[in-house]
Design a protein around this motif. Structure first.
Motif, PDB file in Angstrom:
ATOM      1  N   TRP A  52       0.826  -1.216   0.000  1.00 24.48           N
ATOM      2  CA  TRP A  52       0.000   0.000   0.000  1.00 24.48           C
ATOM      3  C   TRP A  52       0.856   1.260   0.000  1.00 24.48           C
ATOM      4  CZ3 TRP A  52      -0.202  -4.122   3.217  1.00 24.48           C
ATOM      5  CH2 TRP A  52       0.502  -4.037   4.425  1.00 24.48           C
ATOM      6  N   GLU A  56       0.399   1.835  -7.708  1.00 25.28           N
ATOM      7  CA  GLU A  56      -0.277   0.652  -8.250  1.00 25.28           C
ATOM      8  C   GLU A  56       0.576  -0.009  -9.347  1.00 25.28           C
ATOM      9  OE1 GLU A  56      -4.249   1.555  -9.394  1.00 25.28           O
ATOM     10  OE2 GLU A  56      -4.791  -0.552  -9.564  1.00 25.28           O
ATOM     11  N   ALA A 104      -7.482  -2.953   4.816  1.00 27.61           N
ATOM     12  CA  ALA A 104      -8.346  -2.303   3.814  1.00 27.61           C
ATOM     13  C   ALA A 104      -7.823  -2.577   2.406  1.00 27.61           C
ATOM     14  CB  ALA A 104      -8.387  -0.797   4.069  1.00 27.61           C
ATOM     15  N   TYR A 105      -6.519  -2.617   2.253  1.00 26.25           N
ATOM     16  CA  TYR A 105      -5.902  -2.873   0.951  1.00 26.25           C
ATOM     17  C   TYR A 105      -6.307  -4.249   0.434  1.00 26.25           C
ATOM     18  CZ  TYR A 105      -2.229  -3.048  -2.566  1.00 26.25           C
ATOM     19  OH  TYR A 105      -1.541  -3.136  -3.747  1.00 26.25           O
ATOM     20  N   LYS A 106      -6.267  -5.212   1.340  1.00 26.67           N
ATOM     21  CA  LYS A 106      -6.658  -6.579   0.975  1.00 26.67           C
ATOM     22  C   LYS A 106      -8.117  -6.611   0.502  1.00 26.67           C
ATOM     23  CE  LYS A 106      -8.618  -8.735   4.251  1.00 26.67           C
ATOM     24  NZ  LYS A 106      -9.435  -9.468   5.120  1.00 26.67           N
ATOM     25  N   ASP A 107      -8.984  -5.889   1.199  1.00 28.42           N
ATOM     26  CA  ASP A 107     -10.399  -5.878   0.814  1.00 28.42           C
ATOM     27  C   ASP A 107     -10.591  -5.261  -0.563  1.00 28.42           C
ATOM     28  OD1 ASP A 107     -11.054  -7.088   3.134  1.00 28.42           O
ATOM     29  OD2 ASP A 107     -11.549  -5.227   4.190  1.00 28.42           O
ATOM     30  N   ARG A 108      -9.758  -4.255  -0.862  1.00 26.16           N
ATOM     31  CA  ARG A 108      -9.919  -3.541  -2.132  1.00 26.16           C
ATOM     32  C   ARG A 108      -9.435  -4.397  -3.303  1.00 26.16           C
ATOM     33  NH1 ARG A 108      -7.160   1.880  -3.551  1.00 26.16           N
ATOM     34  NH2 ARG A 108      -5.694   1.060  -2.075  1.00 26.16           N
ATOM     35  N   TYR A 109      -8.337  -5.132  -3.140  1.00 27.21           N
ATOM     36  CA  TYR A 109      -7.727  -5.803  -4.291  1.00 27.21           C
ATOM     37  C   TYR A 109      -8.050  -7.283  -4.421  1.00 27.21           C
ATOM     38  CZ  TYR A 109      -5.442  -1.553  -5.484  1.00 27.21           C
ATOM     39  OH  TYR A 109      -5.221  -0.270  -5.873  1.00 27.21           O
ATOM     40  N   GLN A 110      -8.371  -7.939  -3.353  1.00 33.52           N
ATOM     41  CA  GLN A 110      -8.772  -9.355  -3.402  1.00 33.52           C
ATOM     42  C   GLN A 110      -7.731 -10.263  -4.072  1.00 33.52           C
ATOM     43  OE1 GLN A 110     -11.921 -10.320  -2.169  1.00 33.52           O
ATOM     44  NE2 GLN A 110     -12.249  -8.225  -1.554  1.00 33.52           N
ATOM     45  N   GLN A 114      -2.199 -10.718  -1.488  1.00 28.58           N
ATOM     46  CA  GLN A 114      -2.440  -9.610  -0.549  1.00 28.58           C
ATOM     47  C   GLN A 114      -3.395 -10.014   0.560  1.00 28.58           C
ATOM     48  OE1 GLN A 114      -0.343  -7.665  -0.918  1.00 28.58           O
ATOM     49  NE2 GLN A 114       0.115  -7.485  -3.076  1.00 28.58           N
ATOM     50  N   HIS A 115      -3.842 -11.265   0.532  1.00 31.78           N
ATOM     51  CA  HIS A 115      -4.766 -11.673   1.585  1.00 31.78           C
ATOM     52  C   HIS A 115      -4.048 -11.589   2.931  1.00 31.78           C
ATOM     53  CE1 HIS A 115      -7.946 -13.606   3.720  1.00 31.78           C
ATOM     54  NE2 HIS A 115      -7.019 -14.290   4.355  1.00 31.78           N
TER      55      HIS A 115
END
Ligand SMILES: Cc1cc2nc3c(=O)[nH]c(=O)nc-3n(C[C@H](O)[C@H](O)[C@H](O)COP(=O)(O)OP(=O)(O)OC[C@H]3O[C@@H](n4cnc5c(N)ncnc54)[C@H](O)[C@@H]3O)c2cc1C
Length: 372
Positions: A52, A56, A104-110, A114-115
């Motif tokens: 993060w 990107e 939050a990053y994990k939730d955004r990118y799936q 990144q899990h």
């Protein structure tokens, strides 16, 4: 198509592999021995340290690293007998300030890589029974792996050396391009020898600003020193990679544990110093105090190719039709290596690119005359 690649680090060697596998003939030049610079010195984490905190464009290339290295390892090891050990340890990050942004990053990118999840107390110490009792909370990335980069390089060099369409020229510093109009005719080494090819690739890592003067460009790549020290513990002793305050521990399967790394702007200096080594040690022992029982078997420094934001330059150079870039990967050249090389090969051979190449374009390089 005959291509000359200047620089035999991971960027140059993977570019060579991609191009020969698509029918090209490749000559690889290095001012020193192949695979001895930053690509050897690095830690081999197959992800940006705190994704993060990076643009990107860096994460997009890095996400291909693990799967592509698995594929290369299977392809090369049958010829070379070398396994470059993609070690699936997962990673614990202890920086409290990064917990909410990481989750939050994990939730955004799936992305599987990144899990992450927040782990505490007993659960944390079950995941890694070597961490300090002072540490009670972390975010855990179970899918993160590291690669044994010196073995990766040995594998690539062995494979390419055996390849009938590859020639290595080591201890050959390339000092200039012989230009005619918008084409490079040949390259010239320090001893005055000229080498001809149809296309040329700059993969010169931390040394890439050397080309600024001749190409009339500002190439904003500078060496950024990183020091590492290496412990030897019993095999499989440390279960996970660990990170805190930008310092990390990386376990190899045979029990070697890398501790790093520093960040210093001190030119092309690869000397280690006691103050920096003590600081790395202090941070790493704060995570895993028991490490102090084991011997430190090696210490070294390498030069990262530092570029603005760490986004590499990949693609055709602005003014020359047959001159290409694959440099400026800063802290993430190992994890971005496979996708960077594939993107370059796709652009050179006019194939459809795996990612949108715009973010990596050399159009970001300003002409020297544009700089105030
Ligand atoms: C301490 C440290 C830790 C790191 N950890 C990680 C990590 O965990 N994960 C990760 O993804 N990345 C990591 N990196 C970053 C990564 O190592 C680099 O981004 C990557 O290796 C750059 O590869 P490269 O091939 O571009 O450069 P290099 O490996 O430096 O290769 C460039 C080559 O070009 C040659 N060369 C230069 N100029 C000339 C010339 N004029 N003529 C001929 N040859 C020339 C050099 O001799 C050299 O061999 C780390 C780096 C360091 C130093």
């Amino acid at each position: 198509m005959h291509i000359a690649i200047i620089g035999a680090g991971v960027s140059g060697l993977l570019s060579a592999l991609e191009l020969v596998e698509h029918g090209c003939t490749v000559s690889i030049f290095d001012q020193s021995q192949a695979g001895q610079a930053a690509s050897w010195a690095g830690g081999g984490i197959l992800s940006p340290m705190y994704p993060w905190r990076y643009p990107e464009a860096v994460n997009i290339l890095a996400q291909y690293g693990k799967a592509e290295y698995q594929r290369y390892n299977a392809q090369l090891s049958s010829r070379t007998g070398i396994d470059f050990e993609i070690h699936n340890t997962g990673m614990l990050i202890f920086d409290q300030d990064d917990f909410s942004v990481g989750l939050a990053y994990k939730d955004r990118y799936q992305e599987p890589m990144q899990h992450c999840e927040l782990v505490e107390g007993t659960e944390l110490h079950q995941i890694n029974n070597k961490i300090s009792p002072q540490l009670q909370r972390a975010i855990y990335f179970p899918e993160l792996s590291n690669i044994r980069n010196p073995r990766l390089l040995k594998s690539l060099i062995t494979y390419l050396t055996q390849h009938p369409r590859v020639t290595f020229h080591t201890e050959k510093q390339i000092v200039k391009f012989n230009l005619k109009g918008n084409r490079v005719q040949s390259i010239c080494s320090q001893d005055g020898t000229k080498f001809h090819a149809e296309h040329f690739i700059i993969a010169t890592g931390a040394w890439s600003a050397h080309w600024s003067t001749q190409l009339n460009l500002n190439i904003p790549v500078e060496p950024v020193q990183g020091q590492i020290l290496l412990f030897k513990t019993p095999a499989q002793w440390l279960p996970t990679m660990c990170m805190n305050e930008v310092m990390y521990l990386i376990p190899r399967p045979d029990g070697h544990v890398l501790c790093g790394s520093s960040v210093q702007h001190c030119g092309f200096n690869t000397q280690i110093d006691q103050t920096t080594q003590d600081n790395i040690l202090k941070h790493c022992l704060a995570m895993v105090p028991e490490l102090s029982q084991f011997p430190i078997v090696k210490r070294w420094a390498g030069l990262r190719p530092g570029s603005p934001d760490g986004v590499p330059y990949i693609g055709q150079m602005p003014e020359q039709d047959n001159l290409w870039a694959n440099f400026g990967h800063y802290r993430n050249g190992l994890c971005m290596g496979p996708a960077s090389a594939q993107l370059l090969r796709q652009l050179m051979l006019k194939q459809s690119p795996i990612v949108d190449a715009t973010a990596y374009s050399t159009a970001r390089l300003q002409k020297s005359s544009q700089i105030a």
